[in-house]
Scaffold this motif. Structure first.
Motif, PDB file in Angstrom:
ATOM      1  N   LYS A 166      38.524  43.773  46.469  1.00 55.96           N
ATOM      2  CA  LYS A 166      37.842  43.920  45.172  1.00 55.96           C
ATOM      3  C   LYS A 166      37.030  42.662  44.857  1.00 55.96           C
ATOM      4  CE  LYS A 166      41.681  46.516  43.098  1.00 55.96           C
ATOM      5  NZ  LYS A 166      42.704  46.395  42.016  1.00 55.96           N
ATOM      6  N   VAL A 167      37.622  41.510  45.121  1.00 55.28           N
ATOM      7  CA  VAL A 167      36.913  40.254  44.863  1.00 55.28           C
ATOM      8  C   VAL A 167      35.717  40.136  45.799  1.00 55.28           C
ATOM      9  CG1 VAL A 167      37.084  37.739  44.804  1.00 55.28           C
ATOM     10  CG2 VAL A 167      39.050  39.138  44.105  1.00 55.28           C
ATOM     11  N   GLU A 224      43.418  43.724  47.056  1.00 52.87           N
ATOM     12  CA  GLU A 224      42.942  42.919  45.919  1.00 52.87           C
ATOM     13  C   GLU A 224      41.785  42.016  46.343  1.00 52.87           C
ATOM     14  OE1 GLU A 224      44.312  43.312  42.649  1.00 52.87           O
ATOM     15  OE2 GLU A 224      44.876  45.034  43.878  1.00 52.87           O
ATOM     16  N   PRO A 231      36.793  49.180  45.037  1.00 53.95           N
ATOM     17  CA  PRO A 231      35.322  49.233  45.054  1.00 53.95           C
ATOM     18  C   PRO A 231      34.829  50.681  45.124  1.00 53.95           C
ATOM     19  CG  PRO A 231      36.101  47.484  46.481  1.00 53.95           C
ATOM     20  CD  PRO A 231      37.319  48.234  46.019  1.00 53.95           C
ATOM     21  N   VAL A 289      42.156  41.218  38.230  1.00 49.61           N
ATOM     22  CA  VAL A 289      41.683  41.896  39.442  1.00 49.61           C
ATOM     23  C   VAL A 289      42.504  43.166  39.675  1.00 49.61           C
ATOM     24  CG1 VAL A 289      41.373  41.673  41.953  1.00 49.61           C
ATOM     25  CG2 VAL A 289      40.900  39.717  40.465  1.00 49.61           C
ATOM     26  N   MET A 305      36.662  40.058  36.351  1.00 47.26           N
ATOM     27  CA  MET A 305      37.636  39.289  37.145  1.00 47.26           C
ATOM     28  C   MET A 305      37.564  37.795  36.842  1.00 47.26           C
ATOM     29  SD  MET A 305      36.313  39.612  41.127  1.00 47.26           S
ATOM     30  CE  MET A 305      36.667  41.346  41.166  1.00 47.26           C
ATOM     31  N   VAL A 308      47.752  42.790  49.156  1.00 46.58           N
ATOM     32  CA  VAL A 308      46.914  41.625  48.820  1.00 46.58           C
ATOM     33  C   VAL A 308      45.505  41.805  49.394  1.00 46.58           C
ATOM     34  CG1 VAL A 308      46.593  39.144  49.244  1.00 46.58           C
ATOM     35  CG2 VAL A 308      48.823  40.017  48.492  1.00 46.58           C
ATOM     36  N   ARG A 331      52.854  39.689  40.615  1.00 45.47           N
ATOM     37  CA  ARG A 331      52.451  38.327  40.956  1.00 45.47           C
ATOM     38  C   ARG A 331      50.963  38.217  41.243  1.00 45.47           C
ATOM     39  NH1 ARG A 331      55.728  38.185  45.820  1.00 45.47           N
ATOM     40  NH2 ARG A 331      55.033  36.069  46.184  1.00 45.47           N
ATOM     41  N   LEU A 332      50.235  39.321  41.044  1.00 49.36           N
ATOM     42  CA  LEU A 332      48.788  39.308  41.278  1.00 49.36           C
ATOM     43  C   LEU A 332      48.045  38.922  40.005  1.00 49.36           C
ATOM     44  CD1 LEU A 332      48.596  42.622  43.337  1.00 49.36           C
ATOM     45  CD2 LEU A 332      48.496  40.273  44.233  1.00 49.36           C
ATOM     46  N   ASN A 333      46.760  38.617  40.156  1.00 49.75           N
ATOM     47  CA  ASN A 333      45.906  38.350  39.001  1.00 49.75           C
ATOM     48  C   ASN A 333      45.644  39.678  38.287  1.00 49.75           C
ATOM     49  OD1 ASN A 333      43.873  37.796  37.195  1.00 49.75           O
ATOM     50  ND2 ASN A 333      42.499  36.818  38.684  1.00 49.75           N
ATOM     51  N   PHE A 391      38.779  30.978  48.089  1.00 47.22           N
ATOM     52  CA  PHE A 391      38.276  31.404  46.779  1.00 47.22           C
ATOM     53  C   PHE A 391      38.745  32.819  46.458  1.00 47.22           C
ATOM     54  CE2 PHE A 391      35.442  32.144  43.313  1.00 47.22           C
ATOM     55  CZ  PHE A 391      34.862  30.940  42.950  1.00 47.22           C
ATOM     56  N   MET A 417      41.533  34.015  43.638  1.00 48.01           N
ATOM     57  CA  MET A 417      41.166  34.946  42.565  1.00 48.01           C
ATOM     58  C   MET A 417      42.059  36.179  42.561  1.00 48.01           C
ATOM     59  SD  MET A 417      37.097  35.020  41.874  1.00 48.01           S
ATOM     60  CE  MET A 417      37.405  36.080  40.462  1.00 48.01           C
ATOM     61  N   ALA A 418      42.518  36.591  43.728  1.00 47.10           N
ATOM     62  CA  ALA A 418      43.400  37.759  43.787  1.00 47.10           C
ATOM     63  C   ALA A 418      44.755  37.475  43.137  1.00 47.10           C
ATOM     64  CB  ALA A 418      43.602  38.208  45.235  1.00 47.10           C
ATOM     65  N   LEU A 419      45.114  36.187  43.069  1.00 48.80           N
ATOM     66  CA  LEU A 419      46.448  35.822  42.578  1.00 48.80           C
ATOM     67  C   LEU A 419      46.456  35.245  41.170  1.00 48.80           C
ATOM     68  CD1 LEU A 419      47.801  33.958  45.752  1.00 48.80           C
ATOM     69  CD2 LEU A 419      47.879  36.419  45.246  1.00 48.80           C
ATOM     70  N   ALA A 420      45.451  34.469  40.840  1.00 53.77           N
ATOM     71  CA  ALA A 420      45.542  33.634  39.631  1.00 53.77           C
ATOM     72  C   ALA A 420      44.296  33.733  38.768  1.00 53.77           C
ATOM     73  CB  ALA A 420      45.773  32.172  40.033  1.00 53.77           C
ATOM     74  N   ARG A 421      44.489  33.631  37.466  1.00 54.16           N
ATOM     75  CA  ARG A 421      43.377  33.633  36.517  1.00 54.16           C
ATOM     76  C   ARG A 421      43.362  32.306  35.766  1.00 54.16           C
ATOM     77  NH1 ARG A 421      45.057  37.981  31.966  1.00 54.16           N
ATOM     78  NH2 ARG A 421      43.393  36.931  30.812  1.00 54.16           N
TER      79      ARG A 421
END
Lengths: 393, 393
Positions: free
Chosen positions: B267-268, B264, A19, A13, A140, B261, A8-10, B111, B115-119
């Motif tokens: 990373k963003v 993730e 990192p 990413v 991303m 989560v 369910r994650l992007n 934000f 981004m962690a969830l959706a593209r």
């Protein structure tokens, strides 16, 4: 992570590695101190403290009710004015406060600038090697990255003909000079040639100059682009106050661009951040003119460190410093067939020398390590000879 | 902007209007002061200063070498610990430092979480009305927004059945409670019902609780989700320290989520910001336990302001306060057929009352204005009666 969560994650990413800097720093915990104190050449940070006056101004602004509230999205007027004046003087160009957008560091400047120009499915051209956070930012956002190879034989500088071959269908070319990771300094004439190519093809040139204040002492302006009429139709310049003022923890950077591009970046920044933190902006506005001599002295000090690194590495068999400039040296290790990650990890654990593997910066870079030498003084850098002596894989 | 430049911008950003708050604030410059000092009810800021101890701690940390360098991406350990403890106590849940990611404000928390969830191409469900920056964040990322209507007759609360009808094919549902713009407070049982729906359908629930510290005094926990086992499979909670501590200029917010989560989001965040500004994190870590009484007193004060607004609006013919809570009142104006923007602009210019037009928050909201009443004290709010008397379009 359950498969349910990960599904369910992007994926843009999720598929990125964690990192790199914290991952690399974890290796150092395995070092037993046998060769002396850890030499942390991993993160691009200066190894000396901020000026005491700047700390006093930071404290004064942070403790003031005046900077507790929201500020203008584009940045504090005093900093936009002061920085525009600084840029105009350095480059001999027509740059006004309206051409400046303050950001929370230069990573954010890149993120916001890219979003202002490109959407998922667009393409941006970069160099190989490149700064990994530029690459992951694009990844991303679903922006395709294309690469121009920069060969060690050419001092890791890009060839304009190679760039010209790849400008079709890209929204922007992203360059870093002085370069991260290699330290390569792009000459003004090379930058001009590349910018002219971009202008002719309607491609934006995003030029990250985070490390420009550490060019060799006596060097003139990094380039002449801002002195030319119409620069703002092609150039978007990025900068960081973190390195020059030794305050990365306060998060302040800047974009220089046309007013039209600044207006787009403001829309992005309003969502990313509303405004960059205000107190450090106020302090930097004071420090820009007041601490010019201190910054010049640091530039000379970083120059001495570069020279110490150059001399030391020249005396170590099998190792070669293939490029050096500003904060970074790009070092070829002697172990053919070994991954740069394996070499860097063993070097950290056994010799207490923490570097970043070349392969983190692109492809076909297994033979390289990035030494962020600004973080160590000249004496410590001379000690590299002993640290690397007899090191084997 | 030349057509050449505009054609080369990201259309997802270029087609967005400039940020609304500065645009609205510009109207106030046309006010001549005839009705008394400007009442700025536009931006969600508290109308009182930060606590002097917090200012002292901000100054101390900002002036310290210890916080000048880079910090951990996820946030200062002291703040992650302190805030996790605060959340665990408030909600009676199992929340640890590893569940916390510090961000540079709550817009950035949204934000980064999105981004962690959706593209680009994914869909996120929101309410109508909604907070405009959530909408523009999704728009500029190319994420499709879908809406659940919240009717004034229902106190601007969403109907669970309406949500259930729209969960197919969305990655997340984004809610704000207490709500921005309406002030509507979602009851714990409603929040639980909605979260259960999301859990059953594998949809993330992003719950922005920026204004939770201004629920009516004596209200218990805003909801019981964090006390339930498995909350982290569905819930991502957002928060801002800006409002409670009156320091929006310092930019600190937080995400509470599963460790998966958080990884993730890290990373963003590494690309967005590297780390949130460190000095204010250190100050807030001290303030969270130490200034609890001060925050409780402010909560009571905001409650008094809400009450003053409620009483005042009840006595003004044709105007109706349709919802009120935390920082906001959502007000129905008497001018059928007029756009909310025209009403808000005239109200600002002629009466010195600065509000945000309902239509900025969604569709079919021309009859509404958002009053961010936290910015004015009870006396000033009582003065609204005189300011609105005889106002016509």
């Amino acid at each position: 992570m359950s498969t349910t969560t990960s599904a369910r994650l992007n994926p843009l990413v999720a598929r990125l590695a964690p990192p790199p800097v914290p991952a690399v720093q974890a290796w150092a915990r395995g070092y037993d101190g046998a060769r002396g104190a850890l030499m942390d050449l991993s993160q691009a940070v200066p190894g000396y403290p901020p000026h005491p006056d700047l700390l006093a101004w930071l404290a004064e602004a942070a403790g003031s009710v005046a900077y507790a509230g929201y500020g203008p999205i584009e940045g504090e007027p005093a900093l936009r004015e002061a920085y525009a004046g600084h840029v105009a003087a350095l480059y001999g160009g027509a740059v006004a406060a309206g051409n400046i957008h303050v950001t929370a560091g230069c990573n954010q400047a890149f993120f916001a600038a890219v979003m202002a120009l490109a959407r998922a499915g667009d393409a941006v051209l970069m160099t190989n090697p490149c700064y990994f956070n530029h690459e992951t930012t694009l990844a991303m956002l679903g922006i395709e990255t294309r690469y121009v190879d920069c060969a060690g034989e050419n001092g890791f500088l890009p060839e304009p003909t190679a760039i010209a071959d790849k400008l079709d269908g890209v929204k922007a070319l992203a360059l870093v000079s002085p370069n991260n990771p290699t330290g390569a300094v792009y000459r003004p004439d090379l930058i001009k040639q590349i910018c002219d190519l971009c202008a002719a093809r309607g491609v934006w040139l995003i030029l990250d100059e985070t490390y420009r204040d550490f060019l060799a002492p006596g060097a003139g302006a990094p380039h002449g682009l801002l002195a030319e009429a119409g620069w703002e139709k092609t150039l978007i310049q990025l900068y960081s106050f973190s390195k020059s003022f030794c305050i990365p923890g306060h998060r302040v950077g800047a974009v220089t661009a046309s007013e039209a591009v600044i207006a787009e970046i403001a829309k992005v920044m309003d969502n990313l951040q509303i405004c960059a933190p205000r107190a450090p902006q106020a302090a930097i506005a004071r420090g820009l003119p007041a601490l010019a001599d201190w910054r010049a002295a640091n530039r000379a000090e970083i120059g001495r460190r570069a020279e110490a690194l150059r001399k030391t590495m020249a005396g170590i068999d099998g190792w070669a410093l293939e490029a050096v400039g500003a904060y970074f040296g790009f070092v070829r290790h002697p172990f053919a067939g070994q991954s740069s990650q394996a070499v860097a990890e063993k070097l950290a654990r056994e010799r207490g020398v923490l570097t970043i593997p070349g392969e983190y910066f692109g492809t076909r870079l297994e033979r390289y390590l990035r030494f962020a030498f600004a973080n160590a003084d000249a004496d410590a850098l001379r000690g590299l000879k002993e640290r690397l002596a007899g090191f084997s894989m």
